[in-house]
Design a protein around this motif. Structure first.
Motif, PDB file in Angstrom:
ATOM      1  N   MET A 107       0.831  -1.143   0.049  1.00  0.00           N
ATOM      2  CA  MET A 107       0.100  -0.205   0.154  1.00  0.00           C
ATOM      3  C   MET A 107       0.717   1.313  -0.196  1.00  0.00           C
ATOM      4  SD  MET A 107      -3.118  -1.100   2.651  1.00  0.00           S
ATOM      5  CE  MET A 107      -1.747  -1.160   4.315  1.00  0.00           C
ATOM      6  N   LEU A 108       0.379   2.390  -0.556  1.00  0.00           N
ATOM      7  CA  LEU A 108       1.085   3.739  -0.358  1.00  0.00           C
ATOM      8  C   LEU A 108       0.412   4.465   0.624  1.00  0.00           C
ATOM      9  CD1 LEU A 108       3.067   5.918  -1.426  1.00  0.00           C
ATOM     10  CD2 LEU A 108       1.187   6.507  -3.118  1.00  0.00           C
ATOM     11  N   ILE A 109       1.211   4.832   1.873  1.00  0.00           N
ATOM     12  CA  ILE A 109       0.937   5.521   2.944  1.00  0.00           C
ATOM     13  C   ILE A 109       1.865   6.511   3.246  1.00  0.00           C
ATOM     14  CG2 ILE A 109       0.099   5.739   5.257  1.00  0.00           C
ATOM     15  CD1 ILE A 109      -1.106   2.707   5.032  1.00  0.00           C
ATOM     16  N   ASP A 110       1.853   7.787   3.315  1.00  0.00           N
ATOM     17  CA  ASP A 110       2.426   8.699   3.564  1.00  0.00           C
ATOM     18  C   ASP A 110       3.877   8.566   2.731  1.00  0.00           C
ATOM     19  OD1 ASP A 110       3.140  11.104   4.826  1.00  0.00           O
ATOM     20  OD2 ASP A 110       3.777  10.191   6.851  1.00  0.00           O
ATOM     21  N   GLY A 111       3.627   8.502   1.503  1.00  0.00           N
ATOM     22  CA  GLY A 111       4.822   8.513   0.703  1.00  0.00           C
ATOM     23  C   GLY A 111       5.700   7.138   0.636  1.00  0.00           C
ATOM     24  N   GLU A 112       5.133   6.034   1.569  1.00  0.00           N
ATOM     25  CA  GLU A 112       5.917   5.018   1.916  1.00  0.00           C
ATOM     26  C   GLU A 112       5.077   3.844   1.165  1.00  0.00           C
ATOM     27  OE1 GLU A 112       9.146   4.525   2.589  1.00  0.00           O
ATOM     28  OE2 GLU A 112       9.237   6.813   2.923  1.00  0.00           O
ATOM     29  N   LEU A 113       5.623   2.738   0.629  1.00  0.00           N
ATOM     30  CA  LEU A 113       5.048   1.478   0.200  1.00  0.00           C
ATOM     31  C   LEU A 113       5.323   0.498   1.233  1.00  0.00           C
ATOM     32  CD1 LEU A 113       6.368   1.195  -3.536  1.00  0.00           C
ATOM     33  CD2 LEU A 113       4.112   2.150  -2.805  1.00  0.00           C
ATOM     34  N   VAL A 114       4.079   0.246   1.893  1.00  0.00           N
ATOM     35  CA  VAL A 114       4.110  -0.682   3.046  1.00  0.00           C
ATOM     36  C   VAL A 114       3.148  -1.857   2.985  1.00  0.00           C
ATOM     37  CG1 VAL A 114       4.881   1.410   4.513  1.00  0.00           C
ATOM     38  CG2 VAL A 114       2.465   1.083   4.188  1.00  0.00           C
ATOM     39  N   PRO A 115       3.488  -2.868   3.946  1.00  0.00           N
ATOM     40  CA  PRO A 115       2.482  -3.875   4.086  1.00  0.00           C
ATOM     41  C   PRO A 115       1.360  -3.423   4.941  1.00  0.00           C
ATOM     42  CG  PRO A 115       4.121  -4.514   5.364  1.00  0.00           C
ATOM     43  CD  PRO A 115       4.684  -3.260   4.503  1.00  0.00           C
ATOM     44  N   ALA A 116       0.434  -4.197   5.304  1.00  0.00           N
ATOM     45  CA  ALA A 116      -0.603  -3.993   6.363  1.00  0.00           C
ATOM     46  C   ALA A 116       0.105  -4.114   7.880  1.00  0.00           C
ATOM     47  CB  ALA A 116      -1.942  -5.182   6.183  1.00  0.00           C
ATOM     48  N   GLY A 117      -0.300  -3.314   8.483  1.00  0.00           N
ATOM     49  CA  GLY A 117       0.086  -3.252   9.776  1.00  0.00           C
ATOM     50  C   GLY A 117       0.225  -4.443  10.302  1.00  0.00           C
ATOM     51  N   THR A 118      -0.604  -5.373  10.484  1.00  0.00           N
ATOM     52  CA  THR A 118      -0.842  -6.570  11.167  1.00  0.00           C
ATOM     53  C   THR A 118      -0.097  -7.881  10.378  1.00  0.00           C
ATOM     54  OG1 THR A 118      -2.585  -7.118   9.890  1.00  0.00           O
ATOM     55  CG2 THR A 118      -3.101  -6.129  12.026  1.00  0.00           C
ATOM     56  N   GLY A 119       0.319  -7.252   9.007  1.00  0.00           N
ATOM     57  CA  GLY A 119       0.882  -8.189   7.919  1.00  0.00           C
ATOM     58  C   GLY A 119      -0.101  -9.300   7.316  1.00  0.00           C
ATOM     59  N   ARG A 120      -1.414  -9.212   7.572  1.00  0.00           N
ATOM     60  CA  ARG A 120      -2.449  -9.822   6.806  1.00  0.00           C
ATOM     61  C   ARG A 120      -2.447  -9.291   5.478  1.00  0.00           C
ATOM     62  NH1 ARG A 120      -5.681  -8.752  11.667  1.00  0.00           N
ATOM     63  NH2 ARG A 120      -6.987  -7.139  10.307  1.00  0.00           N
ATOM     64  N   THR A 121      -2.969 -10.521   4.626  1.00  0.00           N
ATOM     65  CA  THR A 121      -3.174 -10.447   3.232  1.00  0.00           C
ATOM     66  C   THR A 121      -4.563 -10.814   2.915  1.00  0.00           C
ATOM     67  OG1 THR A 121      -2.013 -12.186   2.736  1.00  0.00           O
ATOM     68  CG2 THR A 121      -0.692 -10.280   2.845  1.00  0.00           C
ATOM     69  N   PHE A 122      -4.975 -10.826   1.660  1.00  0.00           N
ATOM     70  CA  PHE A 122      -5.996 -11.467   1.067  1.00  0.00           C
ATOM     71  C   PHE A 122      -5.535 -11.730  -0.263  1.00  0.00           C
ATOM     72  CE2 PHE A 122      -7.132  -7.014   0.494  1.00  0.00           C
ATOM     73  CZ  PHE A 122      -7.863  -6.939  -0.797  1.00  0.00           C
ATOM     74  N   ASP A 123      -6.134 -12.892  -0.894  1.00  0.00           N
ATOM     75  CA  ASP A 123      -6.253 -13.212  -2.321  1.00  0.00           C
ATOM     76  C   ASP A 123      -6.903 -12.395  -3.127  1.00  0.00           C
ATOM     77  OD1 ASP A 123      -4.506 -15.301  -1.132  1.00  0.00           O
ATOM     78  OD2 ASP A 123      -6.353 -16.546  -1.201  1.00  0.00           O
ATOM     79  N   ASN A 124      -5.957 -12.147  -4.427  1.00  0.00           N
ATOM     80  CA  ASN A 124      -6.581 -11.580  -5.748  1.00  0.00           C
ATOM     81  C   ASN A 124      -7.235 -12.689  -6.585  1.00  0.00           C
ATOM     82  OD1 ASN A 124      -7.501  -9.689  -7.543  1.00  0.00           O
ATOM     83  ND2 ASN A 124      -5.361  -9.108  -7.964  1.00  0.00           N
ATOM     84  N   ILE A 125      -8.163 -12.917  -6.984  1.00  0.00           N
ATOM     85  CA  ILE A 125      -8.767 -13.942  -7.761  1.00  0.00           C
ATOM     86  C   ILE A 125      -9.072 -13.595  -9.431  1.00  0.00           C
ATOM     87  CG2 ILE A 125     -10.613 -15.983  -7.814  1.00  0.00           C
ATOM     88  CD1 ILE A 125      -8.712 -15.986  -5.389  1.00  0.00           C
ATOM     89  N   ASN A 126      -8.380 -14.520 -10.095  1.00  0.00           N
ATOM     90  CA  ASN A 126      -8.788 -14.280 -11.468  1.00  0.00           C
ATOM     91  C   ASN A 126     -10.247 -14.862 -11.751  1.00  0.00           C
ATOM     92  OD1 ASN A 126      -9.102 -14.752 -14.402  1.00  0.00           O
ATOM     93  ND2 ASN A 126      -6.972 -14.656 -14.669  1.00  0.00           N
TER      94      ASN A 126
END
Length: 487
Positions: free
Chosen positions: A8-27
């Motif tokens: 993600m882009l937050i305050d000029g930095e490319l960062v993961p979620a703070g918790t490290g959680r992710t979800f899937d992007n499905i085709n």
């Protein structure tokens, strides 16, 4: 790939979620996981809002027009340089036919930046009005247009790259700062913009933020947070109502581009053989997942069966299937929930006495969320399928008795987003177009979709406009300053 779509882009930095959680992007064409993206929580969204607030309040972004022009030009050029990579991402996560990426799904919105870049050269952010005596003294006045502030931009999954650009281009050009939250079904189209902006533009930290989340309750923070000044949403009318209600607590400015149930009126002198194939095929483009698509075809009662026959003969020839194939017009819908919802609408037409003149049955495919092109006839104009937005490749044919009846049926829904009129008599068609309660109307196939054309709806199709000068003005507040006139 020259940029990452897992941050993600937050305050000029490319960062993961703070918790490290992710979800899937499905085709949606293959049902395969094509990647994982950050799953933001409330803390991440609060950080993004805080960054946008600081950037608006402490940088000169809102007042430096030349800086904004330069940054928009940089972003346009960087997106254009990555167009082939972006093309693959858009097709993979949307299921959109690749042919649409040559227009609305990708290349057109990149070019649309030019509109705001050029507009900023001449737009009058401040003007004076003539000196006037008011309450016994002569005064001068300045009318200023100033950036609205922090904008929360919430976008859907059908044309995600286009809609992300539609939101951020106008808001950034106006001098606002932005928190962009895309639909969880299509996160890459937003994350890519954030990554490219971070790497290739001089946009100050916090001016543009991109957050992705699978949790709607997290997204609701954007509509209620006191540091957000405006919400701009494209989505369903039901979602628009919720956002409008949530924003009312802090009296936010709200721009809504919502649903549609657009009607094409064919007058008795229209050339059915020339017109109907385009309407029947057009409702299938991108599997009908477009808010302004013409999903109701209104025809004179005397030519009703003729119109049904022409449309039914066209639909079997609509090229559908693998969206990566250059000739494909119709790919899958975005997910299983959407597919099943469309099939329920089709069943409701049967239940209400309608005739399925073509299609209507689930497709026998091992993978992919596909729905067949479907033609529905013999339903009442007040029936479910003639009133509600189906968002699938479904065309409803309705007969009318005379011109007044056609206008009444066309306008008798909650919506007012788009429409069309066809007649050999252009003046007559224009007269009807002027009477329709809808935001855009095409007469005899003329195209309204363009960056200079304001787009938005009447009634429950929304509030405000995108593109045109109006698309900039929607993100501006108006201030009047009065001062004593010089002697």
């Amino acid at each position: 790939m020259a940029f990452a779509v897992d941050r993600m882009l937050i305050d000029g930095e490319l960062v993961p979620a703070g918790t490290g959680r992710t979800f899937d992007n499905i085709n949606p064409a293959t049902e395969e996981v094509v990647g994982s993206v950050p799953d933001a929580d409330a803390t991440d969204v609060e950080r993004a809002i805080g960054a946008a607030r600081r950037a608006f309040d402490t940088t000169d972004w809102s007042t430096d027009v030349e800086l904004r022009r330069r940054c928009l030009t940089q972003l346009r050029d960087a997106l254009r340089a990555e167009v082939e990579t972006l093309r693959g991402l858009v097709v993979a996560e949307t299921g959109s036919p690749v042919m649409l990426t040559q227009g609305i799904q990708l290349e057109a919105p990149i070019g649309f930046f030019d509109h705001y870049i050029d507009l900023l050269e001449s737009f009058e952010f401040e003007r004076t009005v003539p000196t006037k005596e008011l309450m016994g003294s002569r005064v001068d006045r300045v009318i200023r247009r100033e950036a609205a502030g922090v904008v929360a931009a919430i976008t859907p999954w059908n044309y995600p790259f286009y809609l992300n650009i539609a939101k951020i281009a106008g808001a950034l050009a106006a001098g606002c700062t932005v928190v962009l939250k895309p639909a969880p079904d299509t996160p890459w189209s937003a994350l890519a913009i954030g990554a490219i902006a971070a790497a290739h533009t001089d946009i100050p930290a916090g001016v543009l933020n991109v957050v992705t989340t699978s949790d709607n309750s997290v997204a609701e923070i954007l509509a209620t947070h006191p540091d957000v000044d405006q919400v701009t949403l494209t989505g369903s009318t039901a979602t628009g109502r919720k956002v409008m209600a949530a924003a009312s607590g802090t009296i936010k400015r709200v721009t809504l581009e919502l649903g549609g149930k657009s009607a094409a009126i064919l007058l008795e002198d229209a050339d059915f053989q020339a017109i109907i194939p385009g309407l029947a095929g057009g409702v299938c483009a991108h599997a009908g997942q477009g808010c302004a698509q013409l999903t109701r075809m209104l025809v004179p009662r005397a030519r009703y069966e003729e119109a049904i026959a022409i449309a039914a003969a066209v639909m079997p020839h609509v090229p559908w299937g693998d969206p990566t194939e250059p000739g494909t017009v119709m790919g899958p819908v975005v997910n299983a929930r959407q597919r099943d919802g469309i099939l329920r609408y089709i069943q409701s037409a049967r239940d209400e006495g309608g005739r399925i003149a073509y299609g209507g049955e689930p497709l026998d495919r091992e993978k992919g969320y596909y729905v067949p092109p479907t033609l529905i006839a013999d339903v009442d104009p007040k029936s479910t399928v003639a009133q509600e937005e189906i968002f699938g490749p479904v065309l409803v044919v309705l007969p009318y008795d005379d011109e007044e009846d056609a206008i009444r049926i066309a306008d008798n829904t909650l919506f007012g987003l788009s429409g069309a009129v066809f007649s050999a008599d252009t003046a007559r068609a224009m007269r009807i177009a002027r009477r329709l309660r809808t935001g855009t109307v095409g007469v005899n196939g003329a195209q309204w979709f363009d960056v200079q054309s304001p787009f938005g709806g009447y009634k429950q199709s929304g509030l405000g406009r995108e593109w045109g000068n109006e698309g900039l003005e929607d993100f501006l507040e108006v201030k009047t300053i009065a001062f004593p006139a010089a002697d």
